[in-house]
Design a protein around this motif. Structure first.
Motif, PDB file in Angstrom:
ATOM      1  N   ALA A 113       4.791  12.787  -5.951  1.00 34.72           N
ATOM      2  CA  ALA A 113       3.435  13.235  -5.831  1.00 34.72           C
ATOM      3  C   ALA A 113       2.735  12.826  -4.414  1.00 34.72           C
ATOM      4  O   ALA A 113       2.285  13.683  -3.792  1.00 34.72           O
ATOM      5  N   LEU A 114       2.938  11.786  -4.082  1.00 42.03           N
ATOM      6  CA  LEU A 114       2.412  11.085  -2.748  1.00 42.03           C
ATOM      7  C   LEU A 114       2.930  11.928  -1.509  1.00 42.03           C
ATOM      8  O   LEU A 114       2.262  12.485  -0.641  1.00 42.03           O
ATOM      9  N   LYS A 115       4.207  12.281  -1.668  1.00 50.78           N
ATOM     10  CA  LYS A 115       5.175  12.920  -0.477  1.00 50.78           C
ATOM     11  C   LYS A 115       4.649  14.409  -0.629  1.00 50.78           C
ATOM     12  O   LYS A 115       4.376  14.794   0.553  1.00 50.78           O
TER      13      LYS A 115
ATOM     14  N   CYS B 198       0.873  -1.365   0.130  1.00 51.76           N
ATOM     15  CA  CYS B 198       0.153   0.128   0.068  1.00 51.76           C
ATOM     16  C   CYS B 198       0.876   1.309   0.045  1.00 51.76           C
ATOM     17  O   CYS B 198       2.115   1.195   0.663  1.00 51.76           O
ATOM     18  N   GLY B 199       0.287   2.226  -0.582  1.00 52.63           N
ATOM     19  CA  GLY B 199       1.105   3.570  -0.554  1.00 52.63           C
ATOM     20  C   GLY B 199       2.502   3.695  -1.003  1.00 52.63           C
ATOM     21  O   GLY B 199       2.707   3.035  -2.072  1.00 52.63           O
ATOM     22  N   THR B 200       3.569   4.091  -0.320  1.00 50.14           N
ATOM     23  CA  THR B 200       4.918   4.161  -0.771  1.00 50.14           C
ATOM     24  C   THR B 200       5.448   2.690  -0.811  1.00 50.14           C
ATOM     25  O   THR B 200       6.123   2.277  -1.945  1.00 50.14           O
ATOM     26  N   ALA B 201       4.967   1.585   0.043  1.00 49.30           N
ATOM     27  CA  ALA B 201       5.294   0.200  -0.188  1.00 49.30           C
ATOM     28  C   ALA B 201       4.958  -0.223  -1.574  1.00 49.30           C
ATOM     29  O   ALA B 201       5.707  -0.934  -2.194  1.00 49.30           O
ATOM     30  N   TYR B 202       3.710   0.284  -2.039  1.00 52.17           N
ATOM     31  CA  TYR B 202       3.294  -0.140  -3.402  1.00 52.17           C
ATOM     32  C   TYR B 202       4.201   0.285  -4.425  1.00 52.17           C
ATOM     33  O   TYR B 202       4.588  -0.364  -5.403  1.00 52.17           O
TER      34      TYR B 202
ATOM     35  N   PHE C 216       5.091  -9.510   0.019  1.00 51.03           N
ATOM     36  CA  PHE C 216       4.197  -8.594   0.685  1.00 51.03           C
ATOM     37  C   PHE C 216       5.205  -7.543   1.325  1.00 51.03           C
ATOM     38  O   PHE C 216       5.914  -7.897   2.031  1.00 51.03           O
ATOM     39  N   VAL C 217       4.936  -6.328   0.906  1.00 49.68           N
ATOM     40  CA  VAL C 217       6.040  -5.204   1.244  1.00 49.68           C
ATOM     41  C   VAL C 217       5.276  -4.239   2.263  1.00 49.68           C
ATOM     42  O   VAL C 217       4.354  -3.731   1.989  1.00 49.68           O
ATOM     43  N   SER C 218       5.965  -4.134   3.445  1.00 53.20           N
ATOM     44  CA  SER C 218       5.203  -3.162   4.354  1.00 53.20           C
ATOM     45  C   SER C 218       6.311  -2.669   5.402  1.00 53.20           C
ATOM     46  O   SER C 218       7.124  -3.464   5.872  1.00 53.20           O
ATOM     47  N   GLN C 219       6.352  -1.473   5.695  1.00 54.89           N
ATOM     48  CA  GLN C 219       7.481  -0.944   6.473  1.00 54.89           C
ATOM     49  C   GLN C 219       7.094  -1.492   8.086  1.00 54.89           C
ATOM     50  O   GLN C 219       7.636  -2.115   8.440  1.00 54.89           O
ATOM     51  N   SER C 220       5.574  -1.077   8.285  1.00 53.53           N
ATOM     52  CA  SER C 220       5.157  -1.372   9.543  1.00 53.53           C
ATOM     53  C   SER C 220       4.902  -2.940  10.009  1.00 53.53           C
ATOM     54  O   SER C 220       5.015  -3.536  11.143  1.00 53.53           O
TER      55      SER C 220
ATOM     56  N   SER D 179       0.654   3.830  11.225  1.00 54.86           N
ATOM     57  CA  SER D 179       0.416   2.220  10.597  1.00 54.86           C
ATOM     58  C   SER D 179      -1.128   2.252  10.477  1.00 54.86           C
ATOM     59  O   SER D 179      -1.825   2.518  11.248  1.00 54.86           O
ATOM     60  N   VAL D 180      -1.632   1.673   9.519  1.00 57.40           N
ATOM     61  CA  VAL D 180      -3.023   1.805   8.887  1.00 57.40           C
ATOM     62  C   VAL D 180      -3.293   0.610   9.379  1.00 57.40           C
ATOM     63  O   VAL D 180      -3.566  -0.319   8.397  1.00 57.40           O
ATOM     64  N   THR D 181      -3.895   0.271  10.442  1.00 63.35           N
ATOM     65  CA  THR D 181      -4.549  -1.104  10.836  1.00 63.35           C
ATOM     66  C   THR D 181      -5.936  -1.195  10.686  1.00 63.35           C
ATOM     67  O   THR D 181      -6.472  -2.145  11.413  1.00 63.35           O
TER      68      THR D 181
HETATM   69  O1  M6R Z   1       3.628   0.097   7.049  1.00 65.56           O
HETATM   70  P1  M6R Z   1       3.411   0.041   5.437  1.00 65.56           P
HETATM   71  O2  M6R Z   1       4.620   0.265   4.703  1.00 65.56           O
HETATM   72  O3  M6R Z   1       2.674  -1.131   5.176  1.00 65.56           O
HETATM   73  O4  M6R Z   1       2.358   1.462   5.204  1.00 65.56           O
HETATM   74  C1  M6R Z   1       1.972   1.671   3.719  1.00 65.56           C
HETATM   75  C2  M6R Z   1       1.374   2.931   3.725  1.00 65.56           C
HETATM   76  O5  M6R Z   1       0.306   3.147   4.446  1.00 65.56           O
HETATM   77  C3  M6R Z   1       2.391   3.993   3.540  1.00 65.56           C
HETATM   78  O6  M6R Z   1       3.589   3.753   2.822  1.00 65.56           O
HETATM   79  C4  M6R Z   1       1.782   5.312   3.437  1.00 65.56           C
HETATM   80  O7  M6R Z   1       1.614   5.253   2.137  1.00 65.56           O
HETATM   81  C5  M6R Z   1       2.943   6.482   3.988  1.00 65.56           C
HETATM   82  N1  M6R Z   1       2.417   7.361   4.599  1.00 65.56           N
HETATM   83  C6  M6R Z   1       3.537   7.149   2.695  1.00 65.56           C
HETATM   84  O8  M6R Z   1       4.447   8.247   3.018  1.00 65.56           O
END
Ligand code: M6R
Length: 606
Positions: A480-482, A297-301, A342-346, A602-604
């Motif tokens: 653009a997202l940033k 999702c988001g940046t990870a996507y 699956f790519v995710s920071q959190s 963290s979008v839970t």
């Molecule tokens: O923790 P994650 O990498 O799964 O989070 C995914 C997105 O919610 C995250 O990258 C979001 O788009 C950031 N706020 C972008 O800067």
């Protein structure tokens, strides 16, 4: 999304809960609250806005007690307000909740009929009243088992009870929750980050489980209310990463840390002596994999999007990419010979986790690329590739993006080599280029002054476009997202060649357009597209790399040149000025950079 802390101690807990809530603020910051048990009564203090406001309220309305729960909220049901802030309490029970109760309307009807009065617009309040109702006829364990079964949706819960002076309950379905162990006290937290300053001994709850936290012992139960044993894990202590140091914002610190985090990650994965990528214990044979699906999702996507270009360019695997929230609701044809990444920071993003869960249920090969190695996504995927970035606190993802790209690139090289797609000579040469990446990022960070000046022209604009081709297209999306998430300016990332199919109509006289065009194989084509927007009045900021070749246009408004490196690695370098552009634009607009409005780290929730 939302943060929970609970402490059961033999000393006052309010100030420690406040400190932990400050650490959790990155998960949600539209309201906050604490409830304690004091002399046999539940007391609560809540506020709209930040933890600072909560502290002021607590100074006015003293909040005492040796046992308490706290919460920072990211609103789902009900506007951000003091009334809707957690905890939600009856005389007997107080609850903090992360997640969404999907059948709250139905449950509320049932409870109202039974005479329960509701104060807030939240879905959470039904939990308070359900527990209060069930406690009339059931013991604690039966109440919890029955109430949790009634709840549809996702939750992490912290619960305290008027009549239970030595007990906090934690329960988990879908949203992460951890228990921490201390001397004469124990804790509950929605992530290990909140608990790390108090303990490094942690147990994660799994889906469907609940726990009872006493001062000196913790018991765990499964969905049926049967006692279970759980492992205690030891966390590494890297407290300094959780401080801003001399920086004004975590984001600035995290941008500057990138040469170091990339170096650390390279040290973890590259065996310099043998020019080899150390991805060991891969549980599958390469001949059993014919395609790769990358999900995030988001940046990870965006990192997945870039990886698609690498995999297609360097290997013969079929590559698909997907946004996690779409993947989970499509009729996917799960294939045994596909590797799902699956790519995710959190490692806690609800949609990404749900997509992984779906794959696991279909018994396919799952691998995760995560920063938080203790996370749900890491724990539940069959193979884990950590990005070794250290904690990322700023809501805008920066160093994790570079880390994700790096690990995906390493995975691509390794799989390409194992599959005989990449020749040994090329493999070694690419590894050698990687060894210079950290230095090149460091040099590219030096465009500071230029970007600061350029960002002045972005502060009062209506909108902007970011254009790129090939590898630079996902980077345009990321730039653009940033800009939009930090400076609240409408910004669109677009494939440069697609402009004439519609979006060119948006270009107005003086509109800043960021053209991302390193001197790679797409450069000349992108230059033509750049001319098309210049001809319609756009002010072009060109981001490219240093080269001896002349740039054949005199009409460029501004130009930033990053270091030169091989084409594959240019995405790492051209990202840097875009991160800085967003940072300085938001700084000049006076916005809260680490906690942009309406967002959470963290979008839970779905
Ligand atoms: O923790 P994650 O990498 O799964 O989070 C995914 C997105 O919610 C995250 O990258 C979001 O788009 C950031 N706020 C972008 O800067």
């Amino acid at each position: 999304m939302c943060g929970i802390i609970g402490i059961n101690s033999n000393k006052e807990v309010t100030s420690t809960i406040l400190n932990s809530l400050r650490k959790l603020e990155y998960r949600g910051y539209d309201s906050a609250g604490i409830a304690t048990l004091n002399s046999g009564y539940i007391q609560e203090v809540k506020c709209e806005g930040r933890v600072d406001n909560l502290e002021k309220n607590i100074i006015k309305n003293k909040l005492l007690g040796n046992l308490g729960i706290g919460h920072v909220r990211w609103a789902t049901h009900g506007i951000p307000s003091t009334l809707n802030a957690h905890p939600h309490s009856s005389d007997n029970v107080s609850v903090v909740h992360n997640g969404i109760i999907e059948n709250s309307t139905l449950l509320k009807k049932f409870l109202v009929k039974k005479g329960h009065k509701f104060k807030s617009q939240t879905d959470t309040e039904v939990i308070v009243h359900l527990i209060t109702e069930y406690l009339k006829k059931n013991n604690l364990i039966d109440t919890l088992t029955k109430v949790l079964k009634k709840l549809h949706g996702s939750f992490a819960l912290g619960i305290i009870f008027k009549d239970e002076p030595d007990l906090i309950v934690g329960a988990r379905r879908g949203s992460p929750l951890a228990v921490g162990y201390g001397p004469g006290e124990n804790y509950l937290g929605s992530d290990s980050y909140a608990l790390k300053s108090m303990t490094n001994k942690i147990t994660y709850l799994d889906d469907g489980e609940f726990c009872i936290i006493k001062k000196t012992e913790v018991s765990f139960f499964n969905e049926q209310g049967k006692k279970i044993n759980k492992k205690i894990l030891s966390l590494t202590t890297d407290e300094q990463n959780y401080n801003k140091g001399d920086y004004k914002h975590f984001m600035a610190k995290e941008i500057d840390e990138q040469p170091l985090t990339i170096k650390n990650c390279i040290n973890e994965y590259i065996d310099k002596k043998n020019n080899e990528i150390s991805i060991f214990n891969f549980p599958w044979k390469i001949k059993d994999i014919s395609s790769i699906t990358l999900v995030g999702c988001g940046t990870a996507y965006h990192s997945c999007l870039i990886a698609k270009y690498w995999f297609e360019q360097l290997t013969s695997f079929d590559v698909h990419i997907d946004i996690a929230s779409e993947f989970r609701y499509r009729k996917n044809r799960f294939k045994k010979e596909t590797l799902y990444v699956f790519v995710s920071q959190s490692g806690e993003t609800a949609d990404t986790y749900a997509a992984l869960d779906l794959c696991n249920k279909n018994n396919v090969k799952t691998c995760s690329v995560v920063n938080v190695v203790e996370s749900s996504i890491a724990r539940d995927s069959k193979f884990v590739l950590p990005i070794h970035c250290g904690p990322e606190i700023g809501v805008a993802s920066t160093k994790a993006f570079l880390g994700q790209m790096l690990v995906l690139y390493l995975l691509c090289l390794k799989m390409g080599k194992l599959n005989d797609d990449i020749k040994k000579k090329d493999y070694i040469s690419k590894i050698k280029s990687l060894l210079n990446l950290s230095k090149n990022i460091e040099l590219s960070l030096k465009s500071e002054n230029d970007i600061q000046t350029i960002s002045n022209s972005f502060t009062n604009i209506k909108g902007s476009m970011f254009l790129g081709r090939g590898y630079s297209y996902p980077i345009a999306l990321e730039g653009a997202l940033k800009l939009k998430e930090l400076s609240y300016i409408h910004a669109e990332g677009y494939p440069a060649g697609e402009m004439k199919h519609g979006p060119l109509a948006l270009i107005e006289d003086g509109m800043p357009v960021v053209v991302i065009a390193p001197r790679d194989e797409y450069y000349k084509k992108t230059m033509s597209n750049m001319q098309e927007v210049i001809a319609r009045g756009a002010k072009v900021l060109l981001i490219t790399n240093k080269s001896t070749d002349e740039i054949f246009s005199e009409n460029i408004w501004q130009k930033i040149e990053v270091e030169n490196t091989e084409d594959d690695l240019l995405p790492f370098l051209i990202t840097i000025p875009l991160q800085k552009l967003a940072y300085y634009t938001a700084l000049k607009k006076g916005y809260d950079i680490d906690k942009p409005r309406n967002l959470a780290k963290s979008v839970t929730v779905e």
